[in-house]
Design a protein around this motif. Structure first.
Motif, PDB file in Angstrom:
ATOM      1  N   GLY A 257       0.813  -1.214   0.000  1.00 33.88           N
ATOM      2  CA  GLY A 257       0.000   0.000   0.000  1.00 33.88           C
ATOM      3  C   GLY A 257       0.842   1.256   0.000  1.00 33.88           C
ATOM      4  N   TYR A 258       1.935   1.243   0.772  1.00 41.72           N
ATOM      5  CA  TYR A 258       2.776   2.441   0.856  1.00 41.72           C
ATOM      6  C   TYR A 258       3.488   2.732  -0.466  1.00 41.72           C
ATOM      7  N   ALA A 259       3.692   1.690  -1.274  1.00 42.41           N
ATOM      8  CA  ALA A 259       4.292   1.922  -2.593  1.00 42.41           C
ATOM      9  C   ALA A 259       3.455   2.905  -3.402  1.00 42.41           C
ATOM     10  N   LEU A 260       2.131   2.833  -3.250  1.00 41.09           N
ATOM     11  CA  LEU A 260       1.254   3.767  -3.961  1.00 41.09           C
ATOM     12  C   LEU A 260       1.363   5.173  -3.387  1.00 41.09           C
ATOM     13  N   TYR A 261       1.515   5.279  -2.069  1.00 39.39           N
ATOM     14  CA  TYR A 261       1.725   6.587  -1.453  1.00 39.39           C
ATOM     15  C   TYR A 261       3.016   7.228  -1.953  1.00 39.39           C
ATOM     16  N   SER A 262       4.040   6.397  -2.140  1.00 45.17           N
ATOM     17  CA  SER A 262       5.346   6.943  -2.517  1.00 45.17           C
ATOM     18  C   SER A 262       5.323   7.616  -3.888  1.00 45.17           C
ATOM     19  N   VAL A 263       4.348   7.276  -4.730  1.00 46.47           N
ATOM     20  CA  VAL A 263       4.260   7.923  -6.047  1.00 46.47           C
ATOM     21  C   VAL A 263       4.028   9.420  -5.886  1.00 46.47           C
ATOM     22  N   ALA A 291      -2.781  16.273 -11.844  1.00 49.39           N
ATOM     23  CA  ALA A 291      -3.376  15.603 -13.006  1.00 49.39           C
ATOM     24  C   ALA A 291      -2.540  14.406 -13.442  1.00 49.39           C
ATOM     25  N   HIS A 292      -1.223  14.578 -13.432  1.00 51.76           N
ATOM     26  CA  HIS A 292      -0.343  13.494 -13.844  1.00 51.76           C
ATOM     27  C   HIS A 292      -0.418  12.327 -12.862  1.00 51.76           C
ATOM     28  N   LEU A 293      -0.448  12.632 -11.567  1.00 53.44           N
ATOM     29  CA  LEU A 293      -0.539  11.581 -10.558  1.00 53.44           C
ATOM     30  C   LEU A 293      -1.853  10.809 -10.674  1.00 53.44           C
ATOM     31  N   ALA A 294      -2.927  11.520 -10.964  1.00 52.98           N
ATOM     32  CA  ALA A 294      -4.219  10.842 -11.119  1.00 52.98           C
ATOM     33  C   ALA A 294      -4.184   9.865 -12.290  1.00 52.98           C
ATOM     34  N   LYS A 295      -3.546  10.273 -13.388  1.00 56.38           N
ATOM     35  CA  LYS A 295      -3.439   9.376 -14.548  1.00 56.38           C
ATOM     36  C   LYS A 295      -2.642   8.119 -14.221  1.00 56.38           C
ATOM     37  N   LEU A 296      -1.661   8.262 -13.325  1.00 58.96           N
ATOM     38  CA  LEU A 296      -0.843   7.111 -12.957  1.00 58.96           C
ATOM     39  C   LEU A 296      -1.540   6.210 -11.944  1.00 58.96           C
ATOM     40  N   LEU A 297      -2.147   6.830 -10.919  1.00 62.69           N
ATOM     41  CA  LEU A 297      -2.604   6.055  -9.764  1.00 62.69           C
ATOM     42  C   LEU A 297      -4.002   5.466  -9.910  1.00 62.69           C
ATOM     43  N   VAL A 298      -4.911   6.176 -10.558  1.00 61.02           N
ATOM     44  CA  VAL A 298      -6.286   5.658 -10.643  1.00 61.02           C
ATOM     45  C   VAL A 298      -6.319   4.289 -11.324  1.00 61.02           C
ATOM     46  N   ALA A 331      -4.851   0.699  -0.541  1.00 60.86           N
ATOM     47  CA  ALA A 331      -4.710   1.092  -1.943  1.00 60.86           C
ATOM     48  C   ALA A 331      -5.643   2.259  -2.274  1.00 60.86           C
ATOM     49  N   LEU A 332      -6.893   2.162  -1.844  1.00 59.44           N
ATOM     50  CA  LEU A 332      -7.852   3.252  -2.091  1.00 59.44           C
ATOM     51  C   LEU A 332      -7.416   4.553  -1.422  1.00 59.44           C
ATOM     52  N   SER A 333      -6.802   4.454  -0.251  1.00 58.66           N
ATOM     53  CA  SER A 333      -6.416   5.674   0.473  1.00 58.66           C
ATOM     54  C   SER A 333      -5.315   6.446  -0.242  1.00 58.66           C
ATOM     55  N   SER A 334      -4.597   5.796  -1.162  1.00 61.17           N
ATOM     56  CA  SER A 334      -3.547   6.513  -1.892  1.00 61.17           C
ATOM     57  C   SER A 334      -4.117   7.535  -2.869  1.00 61.17           C
ATOM     58  N   LEU A 335      -5.414   7.417  -3.223  1.00 60.88           N
ATOM     59  CA  LEU A 335      -6.001   8.385  -4.170  1.00 60.88           C
ATOM     60  C   LEU A 335      -6.241   9.747  -3.514  1.00 60.88           C
ATOM     61  N   PRO A 336      -6.936   9.836  -2.357  1.00 66.56           N
ATOM     62  CA  PRO A 336      -7.000  11.158  -1.715  1.00 66.56           C
ATOM     63  C   PRO A 336      -5.640  11.653  -1.252  1.00 66.56           C
ATOM     64  N   ALA A 337      -4.685  10.724  -1.039  1.00 65.72           N
ATOM     65  CA  ALA A 337      -3.340  11.144  -0.644  1.00 65.72           C
ATOM     66  C   ALA A 337      -2.645  11.951  -1.737  1.00 65.72           C
ATOM     67  N   ILE A 338      -3.116  11.857  -2.987  1.00 62.87           N
ATOM     68  CA  ILE A 338      -2.581  12.724  -4.049  1.00 62.87           C
ATOM     69  C   ILE A 338      -2.741  14.184  -3.643  1.00 62.87           C
TER      70      ILE A 338
END
Length: 429
Positions: A257-263, A291-298, A331-338
């Motif tokens: 999960g933290y791997a997604l936060y690290s992005v 915007a770029h992070l959303a394209k990667l993470l979603v 994993a879901l929590s990494s999206l608002p973390a953007i």
């Protein structure tokens, strides 16, 4: 900004991919209780190392781009201060183990292990700082090579140590790999990266003053403590309430999960570096980054949620059953973390340190409060729920009140200079 951000994200991805293999082998060669104790010991080592480095990694990211010929001196000063505090913190914790967490008594089984624990806290602090130093002098493309080498070394060491040190092999393999990475990385930093940075990006104007750095470091160190407590201290809550086996399960879910936060964290570091000298572009680059992070993470999060049962199976059937829901929630929590991580980076770039501290305090209070409330009835799934709620609530507040962190619209410096030239207005000295 995107190039250096991608280099850091790629580094994190390589580290996490090899890290997954590392924990797969660990889970299949050590009992779950041993995995739990070692993962908590690593969390404590990283926590103490983080306390010792006083969150100076963000100070290096923020001030190295404008430090000019003082860059090497700033890095060495930060290294020396952090190493001294780390040694004291490591020694102090060894004496507190019987009272704080008896499950970590294996760290006191011999003078050699005790000494190595203290060394590991010191090298852990330098390990974190060297990546930030490379980022600050725009040498982020070297970070993936460094972290890949570290990850391969710890994987190569872990398997033979399973027989030699059945209680501490995971911990020793990880920390030895960290120590081995310091010499080549810092040789590259001081011999190649810093001179190249000075040639390509000579500092304009005066370098940052000690007063400026001090006013940044004190509140940012406080914010860093809340980040550390939210991440590296939660395993203590798990092992205390649910036992070492549950701590082992949580460590696997958190690692992925933290791997997604690290992005978003790594892209935020690049955002700070590339806007430190020109705040006029901060707002535009902030939106581009989000915007770029959303394209990667979603799409990445959607894929991981679908394949989670099969991905976790590589660790063993027990991990696939126990970790499934908590992994999906993390994993879901990494999206608002953007939003939250970008807001922290934006306010760091502006040196609005009260806002940095405020965001981290809110996340810390929600994560810990909800974890304590939910862990009894939901187990480690309660901690995953706590992270999702904390990040969502904080991100919602930042979206509703953008003036708290977003800079006002400004005309880029080069555009203003061009307009003044066209009008015949002399540029300020």
């Amino acid at each position: 900004m995107l190039r250096n951000g991608h280099a850091l994200i790629f580094s994190a991805a390589v580290t996490q991919i090899i890290g997954v293999l590392y924990w797969v082998f660990a889970a299949r060669n050590y009992p779950a209780a041993v995995v739990g104790r070692n993962s908590v010991a690593l969390s404590i080592t990283l926590f103490l190392a983080g306390v010792a480095e006083l969150n100076l990694m963000s100070t290096l990211v923020r001030f190295l781009p404008t430090s000019g010929t003082r860059s090497a001196r700033l890095i060495l000063t930060v290294y020396g201060a952090s190493a001294s505090i780390a040694a004291v913190a490591g020694l102090g914790f060894l004496f507190l183990i019987p009272r704080v967490e008896p499950q970590l008594a294996f760290l006191r089984t011999s003078p050699v292990i005790m000494m190595w624990f203290v060394v590991s806290v010191v090298t852990g602090a330098i390990f974190v700082l060297q990546d930030s130093a490379l980022t600050g002098v725009r040498a982020a493309p070297f970070v993936p090579l460094e972290n890949a080498s570290f990850s391969l070394v710890k994987l190569a060491l872990m398997l033979p140590l399973a027989r030699l040190l059945p209680a501490a092999g995971i911990y020793v393999s990880w920390t030895v790999a960290v120590a081995m990475s310091l010499i080549p990385t810092n040789a590259y930093l001081f011999v190649r990266a810093i001179p190249r940075h000075l040639r390509n990006h000579p500092a304009g104007g005066d370098p940052p003053r000690l007063r400026d750095i001090r006013s940044y470091v004190v509140p940012d160190s406080l914010a860093g403590l809340f980040i550390l407590a939210s991440t590296y201290l939660l395993p203590l809550l798990v092992i205390d309430r649910l036992g070492p086996a549950a701590a082992g399960h949580y460590s696997v879910a958190w690692m992925i999960g933290y791997a997604l936060y690290s992005v978003s964290l790594n892209m935020g570091s690049s955002l700070v570096v590339e806007t430190a000298a020109d705040q006029s572009v901060l707002r535009d680059r902030c939106f581009r980054s989000i915007a770029h992070l959303a394209k990667l993470l979603v799409p990445a999060v959607a894929l991981l949620i679908v394949v989670a049962p099969y991905a976790l199976m590589v660790f063993g059937r027990g991990y696939a059953v126990a970790d499934l829901t908590v992994f999906r929630l993390l994993a879901l929590s990494s999206l608002p973390a953007i939003i939250t991580n970008t807001a922290v980076s934006v306010t760091r770039s502006q040196r609005r340190m009260r806002m940095v501290v405020g965001i981290q305090i809110l996340i810390f209070a929600l994560v810990w409060g909800l974890s304590i409330l939910l862990i009894g009835s939901m187990g480690i799934t309660g901690i995953g729920a706590a992270w999702l709620i904390a990040e969502t609530v904080t991100a919602a507040a930042l979206v509703v009140w953008p003036r708290l962190w977003l800079p006002p619209r400004r005309e880029p410096r080069h555009a203003a200079a061009s307009r003044d030239h066209d009008r015949g207005t002399p540029e300020p000295a």
